[in-house]
Design a protein around this motif. Structure first.
Motif, short mmCIF file in Angstrom:
data_model
loop_
_atom_site.label_atom_id
_atom_site.label_comp_id
_atom_site.label_asym_id
_atom_site.label_seq_id
_atom_site.Cartn_x
_atom_site.Cartn_y
_atom_site.Cartn_z
N THR A 98 45.65 33.63 -18.41
CA THR A 98 46.39 34.84 -18.04
C THR A 98 45.71 35.62 -16.91
N GLU A 99 44.47 35.24 -16.59
CA GLU A 99 43.75 35.94 -15.51
C GLU A 99 43.94 35.26 -14.16
N ILE A 100 44.72 34.17 -14.16
CA ILE A 100 45.00 33.44 -12.91
C ILE A 100 46.37 33.90 -12.41
N GLU A 101 46.43 34.32 -11.17
CA GLU A 101 47.73 34.72 -10.59
C GLU A 101 47.95 34.09 -9.24
N LYS A 102 49.21 34.08 -8.82
CA LYS A 102 49.61 33.60 -7.48
C LYS A 102 49.26 32.12 -7.25
N MET A 103 49.36 31.35 -8.30
CA MET A 103 49.25 29.89 -8.16
C MET A 103 50.55 29.41 -7.52
N ILE A 104 50.46 28.36 -6.71
CA ILE A 104 51.67 27.77 -6.12
C ILE A 104 51.61 26.26 -6.24
N VAL A 105 52.72 25.66 -6.65
CA VAL A 105 52.88 24.20 -6.47
C VAL A 105 54.06 24.01 -5.52
N TRP A 106 53.76 23.46 -4.35
CA TRP A 106 54.79 23.22 -3.33
C TRP A 106 55.36 21.82 -3.47
N VAL A 165 65.52 33.86 -16.50
CA VAL A 165 66.52 34.72 -17.17
C VAL A 165 65.96 36.13 -17.44
N LEU A 166 64.74 36.18 -17.93
CA LEU A 166 64.20 37.48 -18.38
C LEU A 166 63.29 38.14 -17.35
N GLY A 167 62.92 37.40 -16.27
CA GLY A 167 62.13 38.00 -15.19
C GLY A 167 60.64 37.73 -15.32
N THR A 168 59.95 37.89 -14.18
CA THR A 168 58.51 37.58 -14.16
C THR A 168 57.64 38.84 -14.00
N ASN A 169 58.28 40.01 -14.00
CA ASN A 169 57.52 41.27 -13.83
C ASN A 169 56.64 41.23 -12.59
N GLY A 170 57.18 40.71 -11.51
CA GLY A 170 56.43 40.69 -10.24
C GLY A 170 55.48 39.51 -10.09
N LYS A 171 55.28 38.75 -11.17
CA LYS A 171 54.34 37.61 -11.07
C LYS A 171 54.99 36.42 -10.38
N TRP A 172 54.17 35.58 -9.75
CA TRP A 172 54.69 34.40 -9.07
C TRP A 172 54.72 33.22 -10.04
N VAL A 173 55.78 32.44 -9.95
CA VAL A 173 55.86 31.17 -10.68
C VAL A 173 56.38 30.11 -9.71
N SER A 174 56.05 28.85 -9.95
CA SER A 174 56.54 27.78 -9.07
C SER A 174 57.84 27.23 -9.63
N MET A 175 58.85 27.16 -8.76
CA MET A 175 60.16 26.66 -9.17
C MET A 175 60.70 25.71 -8.10
N GLY A 176 61.31 24.63 -8.53
CA GLY A 176 61.98 23.74 -7.58
C GLY A 176 63.36 24.30 -7.30
N VAL A 177 63.55 24.82 -6.08
CA VAL A 177 64.83 25.48 -5.73
C VAL A 177 65.33 24.92 -4.39
N PRO A 178 66.63 25.11 -4.10
CA PRO A 178 67.13 24.57 -2.83
C PRO A 178 66.36 25.16 -1.64
N SER A 179 65.88 24.30 -0.75
CA SER A 179 65.13 24.79 0.41
C SER A 179 66.09 25.56 1.31
N ASP A 180 65.59 26.64 1.91
CA ASP A 180 66.46 27.51 2.73
C ASP A 180 65.84 27.77 4.09
N GLY A 181 64.87 26.92 4.47
CA GLY A 181 64.19 27.13 5.74
C GLY A 181 62.87 27.89 5.57
N SER A 182 62.66 28.51 4.40
CA SER A 182 61.39 29.23 4.18
C SER A 182 60.23 28.28 4.37
N TYR A 183 59.20 28.75 5.03
CA TYR A 183 57.97 27.98 5.28
C TYR A 183 58.25 26.66 6.00
#
Ligand code: NAX
Length: 330
Positions: free
Chosen positions: A180-188, A257-275
């Motif tokens: 719980t002390e780890i934040e802003k992890m990303i899996v691209w 559904v319930l939200g992340t309260n500002g925290k980052w999570v990694s999700m596979g979503v349709p690419s939209d040109g970001s990055y």
């Protein structure tokens, strides 16, 4: 008491579902005050449906307060009637001598019709998480088929949360911190061995992760361990990840559904040109969820090391897409 919502799970007689169903039924995914009706889908094979009946007997035996109905289906058109949340877990595994293209095509034959059925029968706000592999491309196929029936491709996600959770756990162990002390992890990227677990923006107890671990550990241990974790589990257990995959699916859908309260999570979503990842694939991104919607975290700096790995996993996804391009038009 809230009105029951319908949760569909495909591959319901499989090993991930055997853990997933009971977590959903107990309220871990949608909350302890949200009743559910379970729509369990399987292939129309008598032995498989018989096995699923055994699972349903066990659901009954739990006398779950939140379960307001359990249905068994082998036709997606019936199984996705009124579905609010769908977890597409069932997929065609790679058989002996099967080429990657054959595997992608065989799964296209499952996820295309399921996308179509979801568009025809599910609630128009349905949220769909694809777990069955190759998850990102299966999600692309389902989303494309469903878009023709009026659903938004953004309603279809692929699961990279197991990879994200594995990365969090590895870093927590290395730094002596709690998960719980780890934040802003990303899996691209792709849920495959080209995925890129990225510590560039990650913090441990508020400190930059990169100030606590050295680059050699990141390159030689952290990234390969996370990328190869699925194979390591198979070697140890003789079976692929199941309870951890189910737990990640619960995490993904709950956060969406319930939200992340500002925290980052990694999700596979349709690419939209970001990055720099052009539209056309389902790609693992850092996301924040609020009011039932996700947003890709924007404005992150990307160094050359990350760029190369993000592009490599994108290239693999474009190759997967090229192998099933005709199915996207069908
Ligand atoms: P199992 O082989 O135990 O179960 C799969 C079940 O799906 C079987 O009972 C099968 O009859 C059913 N099925 C096949 N086609 C179907 C269809 N058209 N409609 C409904 N049901 C159908 O596999 P399990 O270990 O549960 O894994 C399921 C999938 O998750 C696999 O594709 C697996 O590779 C994938 N995974 C994805 C992960 C991820 O992080 N995205 C991690 C874990 C897992 O490897």
């Amino acid at each position: 008491m809230k009105k029951p919502v319908k949760v569909a799970i495909t591959g319901a007689a499989g090993q991930i579902a055997y853990s997933l169903i009971f977590r959903i039924a107990s309220g871990s995914m949608l909350g302890p005050d949200q009743p559910v009706i379970l729509q369990l889908l399987e292939v129309p094979v008598p032995e498989v449906l018989e096995k699923l009946k055994g699972t349903v007997m066990e659901i009954d035996d739990c006398a779950f307060p939140l379960v307001h109905g359990v249905e068994i289906h082998s036709d997606p058109m019936a199984g996705f009637e009124g579905t609010d949340y769908a977890l597409l877990v069932g997929a065609r595994p790679r058989g002996p001598g099967m080429e990657r293209k054959d595997l992608l095509t065989a799964n296209g034959g499952i996820f295309g019709p399921q996308g179509k059925a979801l568009a025809a029968k599910a609630n128009k706000d349905v949220r769909v998480l694809v777990v069955g592999n190759p998850a990102n491309t299966n999600a692309l196929i389902a989303a494309t088929a469903a878009a023709r029936g009026g659903l938004d491709p953004k309603q279809f996600h692929a699961m990279v949360r197991l990879d994200h959770n594995r990365a969090v756990s590895q870093l927590a162990t290395k730094t002596g911190a709690h998960n719980t002390e780890i934040e802003k992890m990303i899996v691209w990227g792709n849920h495959s061995s080209t995925q890129y677990p990225d510590l560039s923006h990650c913090t441990v107890r508020g400190k930059p992760a990169k100030s606590l671990v050295d680059q050699a550990w990141i390159e030689k241990e952290f990234i390969p361990t996370v990328q190869q974790r699925g194979a390591a589990i198979i070697k140890a257990r003789g079976l692929s990840s199941a309870a951890s995959a189910a737990s990640a699916a619960v995490d993904h859908m709950r956060d969406w559904v319930l939200g992340t309260n500002g925290k980052w999570v990694s999700m596979g979503v349709p690419s939209d040109g970001s990055y720099g990842i052009k539209p056309g694939v389902v790609y693992g991104y850092p996301c924040i969820c609020k009011n039932g919607q996700y947003e890709i975290v924007q404005g992150l700096s990307i160094d050359a090391f990350s760029r190369a790995r993000m592009d490599a996993t994108d290239t693999e996804l474009r190759e997967e897409r090229a192998a099933i391009e005709d199915l996207l038009k069908a």
